[in-house]
Design a protein around this motif. Sequence first.
Motif, PDB file in Angstrom:
ATOM      1  N   SER A   7       0.822  -1.203   0.000  1.00 46.64           N
ATOM      2  CA  SER A   7       0.000   0.000   0.000  1.00 46.64           C
ATOM      3  C   SER A   7       0.856   1.253   0.000  1.00 46.64           C
ATOM      4  O   SER A   7       0.527   2.244  -0.655  1.00 46.64           O
ATOM      5  CB  SER A   7      -0.956   0.007   1.199  1.00 46.64           C
ATOM      6  OG  SER A   7      -0.239   0.133   2.418  1.00 46.64           O
ATOM      7  N   THR A  10       2.112   1.703  -3.493  1.00 49.20           N
ATOM      8  CA  THR A  10       1.047   2.189  -4.372  1.00 49.20           C
ATOM      9  C   THR A  10       0.792   3.670  -4.140  1.00 49.20           C
ATOM     10  O   THR A  10       0.658   4.443  -5.094  1.00 49.20           O
ATOM     11  CB  THR A  10      -0.253   1.386  -4.134  1.00 49.20           C
ATOM     12  OG1 THR A  10      -0.010   0.020  -4.444  1.00 49.20           O
ATOM     13  CG2 THR A  10      -1.379   1.907  -5.004  1.00 49.20           C
ATOM     14  N   GLU A  11       0.739   4.087  -2.889  1.00 52.42           N
ATOM     15  CA  GLU A  11       0.503   5.495  -2.588  1.00 52.42           C
ATOM     16  C   GLU A  11       1.651   6.364  -3.086  1.00 52.42           C
ATOM     17  O   GLU A  11       1.424   7.465  -3.601  1.00 52.42           O
ATOM     18  CB  GLU A  11       0.287   5.671  -1.088  1.00 52.42           C
ATOM     19  CG  GLU A  11      -1.055   5.099  -0.617  1.00 52.42           C
ATOM     20  CD  GLU A  11      -1.185   5.063   0.892  1.00 52.42           C
ATOM     21  OE1 GLU A  11      -0.301   5.620   1.565  1.00 52.42           O
ATOM     22  OE2 GLU A  11      -2.156   4.480   1.384  1.00 52.42           O
ATOM     23  N   LYS A  41      -1.641   1.594 -13.175  1.00 50.57           N
ATOM     24  CA  LYS A  41      -2.862   0.890 -12.784  1.00 50.57           C
ATOM     25  C   LYS A  41      -4.073   1.699 -13.260  1.00 50.57           C
ATOM     26  O   LYS A  41      -3.930   2.768 -13.820  1.00 50.57           O
ATOM     27  CB  LYS A  41      -2.896   0.679 -11.268  1.00 50.57           C
ATOM     28  CG  LYS A  41      -1.778  -0.242 -10.764  1.00 50.57           C
ATOM     29  CD  LYS A  41      -1.867  -0.445  -9.270  1.00 50.57           C
ATOM     30  CE  LYS A  41      -0.859  -1.484  -8.780  1.00 50.57           C
ATOM     31  NZ  LYS A  41       0.531  -1.104  -9.007  1.00 50.57           N
ATOM     32  N   LYS A  43      -7.799   3.816 -13.191  1.00 52.34           N
ATOM     33  CA  LYS A  43      -8.350   4.922 -12.416  1.00 52.34           C
ATOM     34  C   LYS A  43      -9.079   4.410 -11.185  1.00 52.34           C
ATOM     35  O   LYS A  43      -9.149   5.092 -10.164  1.00 52.34           O
ATOM     36  CB  LYS A  43      -9.280   5.751 -13.295  1.00 52.34           C
ATOM     37  CG  LYS A  43      -9.744   7.036 -12.645  1.00 52.34           C
ATOM     38  CD  LYS A  43     -10.409   7.987 -13.627  1.00 52.34           C
ATOM     39  CE  LYS A  43     -11.727   7.445 -14.118  1.00 52.34           C
ATOM     40  NZ  LYS A  43     -12.474   8.465 -14.910  1.00 52.34           N
ATOM     41  N   GLY A  44      -9.623   3.192 -11.276  1.00 54.57           N
ATOM     42  CA  GLY A  44     -10.307   2.609 -10.129  1.00 54.57           C
ATOM     43  C   GLY A  44      -9.409   2.471  -8.922  1.00 54.57           C
ATOM     44  O   GLY A  44      -9.872   2.577  -7.777  1.00 54.57           O
ATOM     45  N   VAL A  45      -8.107   2.224  -9.153  1.00 52.45           N
ATOM     46  CA  VAL A  45      -7.165   2.120  -8.038  1.00 52.45           C
ATOM     47  C   VAL A  45      -7.033   3.466  -7.339  1.00 52.45           C
ATOM     48  O   VAL A  45      -6.938   3.539  -6.111  1.00 52.45           O
ATOM     49  CB  VAL A  45      -5.795   1.619  -8.536  1.00 52.45           C
ATOM     50  CG1 VAL A  45      -4.778   1.618  -7.396  1.00 52.45           C
ATOM     51  CG2 VAL A  45      -5.923   0.229  -9.134  1.00 52.45           C
ATOM     52  N   HIS A  47      -9.373   5.725  -7.087  1.00 53.93           N
ATOM     53  CA  HIS A  47     -10.586   5.932  -6.298  1.00 53.93           C
ATOM     54  C   HIS A  47     -10.660   4.984  -5.099  1.00 53.93           C
ATOM     55  O   HIS A  47     -11.334   5.297  -4.110  1.00 53.93           O
ATOM     56  CB  HIS A  47     -11.819   5.760  -7.187  1.00 53.93           C
ATOM     57  CG  HIS A  47     -12.052   6.925  -8.090  1.00 53.93           C
ATOM     58  ND1 HIS A  47     -12.433   8.161  -7.626  1.00 53.93           N
ATOM     59  CD2 HIS A  47     -11.942   7.053  -9.446  1.00 53.93           C
ATOM     60  CE1 HIS A  47     -12.559   8.995  -8.643  1.00 53.93           C
ATOM     61  NE2 HIS A  47     -12.266   8.349  -9.755  1.00 53.93           N
ATOM     62  N   TYR A  48      -9.963   3.869  -5.172  1.00 57.46           N
ATOM     63  CA  TYR A  48      -9.901   2.960  -4.015  1.00 57.46           C
ATOM     64  C   TYR A  48      -9.165   3.632  -2.861  1.00 57.46           C
ATOM     65  O   TYR A  48      -9.542   3.487  -1.694  1.00 57.46           O
ATOM     66  CB  TYR A  48      -9.211   1.658  -4.413  1.00 57.46           C
ATOM     67  CG  TYR A  48      -9.005   0.712  -3.248  1.00 57.46           C
ATOM     68  CD1 TYR A  48     -10.047  -0.083  -2.781  1.00 57.46           C
ATOM     69  CD2 TYR A  48      -7.767   0.628  -2.616  1.00 57.46           C
ATOM     70  CE1 TYR A  48      -9.865  -0.946  -1.700  1.00 57.46           C
ATOM     71  CE2 TYR A  48      -7.566  -0.225  -1.537  1.00 57.46           C
ATOM     72  CZ  TYR A  48      -8.622  -1.014  -1.080  1.00 57.46           C
ATOM     73  OH  TYR A  48      -8.428  -1.863  -0.014  1.00 57.46           O
ATOM     74  N   HIS A  49      -8.106   4.378  -3.192  1.00 57.08           N
ATOM     75  CA  HIS A  49      -7.295   5.035  -2.167  1.00 57.08           C
ATOM     76  C   HIS A  49      -7.820   6.418  -1.802  1.00 57.08           C
ATOM     77  O   HIS A  49      -7.654   6.868  -0.659  1.00 57.08           O
ATOM     78  CB  HIS A  49      -5.838   5.146  -2.643  1.00 57.08           C
ATOM     79  CG  HIS A  49      -5.109   3.835  -2.660  1.00 57.08           C
ATOM     80  ND1 HIS A  49      -4.393   3.370  -1.592  1.00 57.08           N
ATOM     81  CD2 HIS A  49      -5.013   2.882  -3.623  1.00 57.08           C
ATOM     82  CE1 HIS A  49      -3.872   2.185  -1.881  1.00 57.08           C
ATOM     83  NE2 HIS A  49      -4.232   1.879  -3.114  1.00 57.08           N
ATOM     84  N   TYR A  50      -8.428   7.110  -2.764  1.00 58.62           N
ATOM     85  CA  TYR A  50      -8.910   8.476  -2.542  1.00 58.62           C
ATOM     86  C   TYR A  50     -10.299   8.608  -3.164  1.00 58.62           C
ATOM     87  O   TYR A  50     -10.453   8.424  -4.372  1.00 58.62           O
ATOM     88  CB  TYR A  50      -7.945   9.499  -3.160  1.00 58.62           C
ATOM     89  CG  TYR A  50      -6.539   9.365  -2.618  1.00 58.62           C
ATOM     90  CD1 TYR A  50      -6.195   9.905  -1.386  1.00 58.62           C
ATOM     91  CD2 TYR A  50      -5.573   8.657  -3.335  1.00 58.62           C
ATOM     92  CE1 TYR A  50      -4.910   9.750  -0.875  1.00 58.62           C
ATOM     93  CE2 TYR A  50      -4.292   8.499  -2.830  1.00 58.62           C
ATOM     94  CZ  TYR A  50      -3.968   9.052  -1.600  1.00 58.62           C
ATOM     95  OH  TYR A  50      -2.708   8.897  -1.100  1.00 58.62           O
ATOM     96  N   ASP A  51     -11.278   8.963  -2.347  1.00 59.30           N
ATOM     97  CA  ASP A  51     -12.651   9.012  -2.831  1.00 59.30           C
ATOM     98  C   ASP A  51     -12.838  10.044  -3.935  1.00 59.30           C
ATOM     99  O   ASP A  51     -13.570   9.821  -4.892  1.00 59.30           O
ATOM    100  CB  ASP A  51     -13.610   9.325  -1.674  1.00 59.30           C
ATOM    101  CG  ASP A  51     -13.716   8.169  -0.691  1.00 59.30           C
ATOM    102  OD1 ASP A  51     -13.448   7.018  -1.109  1.00 59.30           O
ATOM    103  OD2 ASP A  51     -14.041   8.420   0.475  1.00 59.30           O
TER     104      ASP A  51
END
Length: 203
Positions: A7, A10-11, A41, A43-45, A47-51
């Motif tokens: 994580s 990824t961030e 990765k 765009k969904g990734v 939004h998984y980390h940041y709304d």
Amino acid sequence: MAATDDSVDTEEAIMRATYRAMCTHGYANLTMQAIADEFDKTKGVLHYHYDTKEDLLVAFLEYLLDAFEETIAVDEAVAPDDRLEEFIDTLLFGPPERSTFDHWELTTAMLEVRTEAPHNAEFRRQLSRNYETVEATAVAIVEDGIERGVFRDVDPEGVATLLLAGINGARIYQVTLERDDVAERAATVLRSIVREWLCQESN
């Protein structure tokens, strides 16, 4: 729950992708898709980390400021006058060795974020924290110089305000005007303030 290495990686990748996208598109045209295009990765990734994009940009600003604040650390064993000149040069030109970001690209990215601060309370809070950290560093150097008898008995906060106003103004002009000598000229003047006015031997 503690973040896993994956994580964190990824961030970090998201922050670097955001940086590249902002350098390419500017703040006004920055979108989640533009960031995803710089990312390996979907765009969904993101939004998984940041709304929202707002959440991401708040995290990105904190990331930029943390990276920036790492550059202003000074060696307390160095004489205060030399330390203050090093502080000025680091803020104007970046540290001598830096591989994470290009200094002027980072300055431009920060400038674009700063323009949003009047309309964004979280940006203002983080930028205020950053300014206070930088100001405190300058004040501590001046106070140390006064205690050692290297600097005249001046108002440390006033000196810090003067230096930071000159540095910030020079950086803004450097990245917004078609001139590449503004920062160097400002550095010459600010160094002379240290050597010819602040130092005791100049009296």
